[in-house]
Design an enzyme around this catalytic site. Structure first.
Site, PDB file in Angstrom:
ATOM      1  CB  ALA A  35      -0.948  -0.017   1.189  1.00  0.00           C
ATOM      2  CG  HIS A  37       5.605   0.121  -3.494  1.00  0.00           C
ATOM      3  ND1 HIS A  37       5.635  -1.067  -2.808  1.00  0.00           N
ATOM      4  CD2 HIS A  37       6.906   0.504  -3.623  1.00  0.00           C
ATOM      5  CE1 HIS A  37       6.883  -1.404  -2.542  1.00  0.00           C
ATOM      6  NE2 HIS A  37       7.682  -0.464  -3.026  1.00  0.00           N
TER       7      HIS A  37
END
Ligand code: AMP
Length: 285
Positions: A35, A37
């Site tokens: 999450a 990224h």
């Protein structure tokens, strides 16, 4: 979503985006997406009509060969996440293409790379600056998105873009955390269950420093509190605590009168289970 595995394919795809007058945002990653990224991807998707993501486990930024070998690789799952998030193209180059035979050119922010966290990871920021320069030259996006979690990395990239007059905007994105406060990292999956539980100590140390700063404590007190918190966790080996003036990266001292950046790194586990984690927080006066 177009998948480009060669530099030529990536350049052809970018030419098509440019011909259609698209604004292009870039998110560079080493894969094993989470999450954190995806927060970068989301910011990029909101601001640009096309987003390019890259997945490349860059060998030159790893000091320890076993860390490189053990780095998680989850390409299929990564591609699904990127497609679902609206990414238009993914660049997945080979190490041999990125570093052609006889490759001898490096990019180094000579001061920033070799201070603070750079001292515990010699050569790391040189590897990052070199690969990011190559990726910027290949993709030629309008803007690139980087996580504030890698606080010194973000500073290195801002400086190299400024110094080399690169025509790209750099955008920092706040750190995304697990429910218990651990900063999301591709390396977290390599933690044993007890090390995973112990790893929240990084965020706890930062929260303690933030509370002390709010009470008016000086920087050396914050530094000591972080050291005490981490050394009290037997599973953590403290590698570095750096507290800098966020704008200049000069060491911070005395009372907190300007925004400071605190960076921590600690190692968990041993042998093949050894995992280096970092965390960061900005504290405002
Ligand atoms: P990496 O794949 O670890 O090289 O990270 C790729 C990009 O994602 C870098 O710009 C990181 O700073 C960013 N990133 C990694 N973890 C997080 C996180 N927990 N929150 C926000 N950004 C992150």
């Amino acid at each position: 979503m177009k998948i480009c595995r060669s530099i030529a394919e990536m350049r052809a795809q970018m030419a098509a985006f440019r011909n259609a007058d698209h604004s292009v945002g870039l998110v560079t990653t080493m894969g094993a997406l989470h999450a954190g990224h995806m927060a970068l991807v989301k910011s990029a998707v909101q601001a640009h009509s096309r987003v390019v993501a890259t997945i490349f486990v860059n060998p030159t930024q790893f000091g320890d060969p076993s860390d490189l070998d053990n780095y998680p690789r989850t390409e299929e799952a990564d591609l699904t996440m990127l497609r679902d998030a609206g990414v238009a193209a993914v660049f997945i180059p080979d190490a041999g293409d990125m570093y052609p035979d006889g490759d001898e050119t490096i990019v180094e922010t000579t001061g920033l790379a070799n201070m603070l966290h750079g001292l515990v990871r010699p050569g790391h920021f040189r590897g990052v600056a070199t690969v990011v320069t190559k990726l910027f030259n290949i993709v030629q996006a309008d803007a690139a998105y980087f996580g504030e979690k890698d606080f010194q990395q973000l500073a290195v990239i801002r400086r190299l873009v400024r110094d080399l007059h690169m025509p790209i905007q750099i955008v920092g994105v706040p750190t995304v955390r697990e429910a218990d406060g651990l900063a999301m990292s591709s390396r977290n999956v390599r933690l044993t269950a007890p090390d995973r539980a112990a790893a929240i100590v990084l965020n706890q140390a930062l929260s303690r420093a933030e509370m002390l700063a709010a009470e008016g404590a000086q920087v050396d007190i914050l530094n000591q509190a972080i050291r005490d918190t981490i050394t009290a966790e037997p599973r953590a080996t403290l590698m570095a605590v750096d507290i800098v003036i966020a704008d200049t990266f000069e060491p911070a001292t005395g009372p907190v009168t300007q925004t400071i950046g605190i960076m921590i790194s600690a190692q968990f586990g041993a042998g093949d289970n050894q995992v280096l984690l970092i965390d960061q927080r900005e504290i405002h006066p």
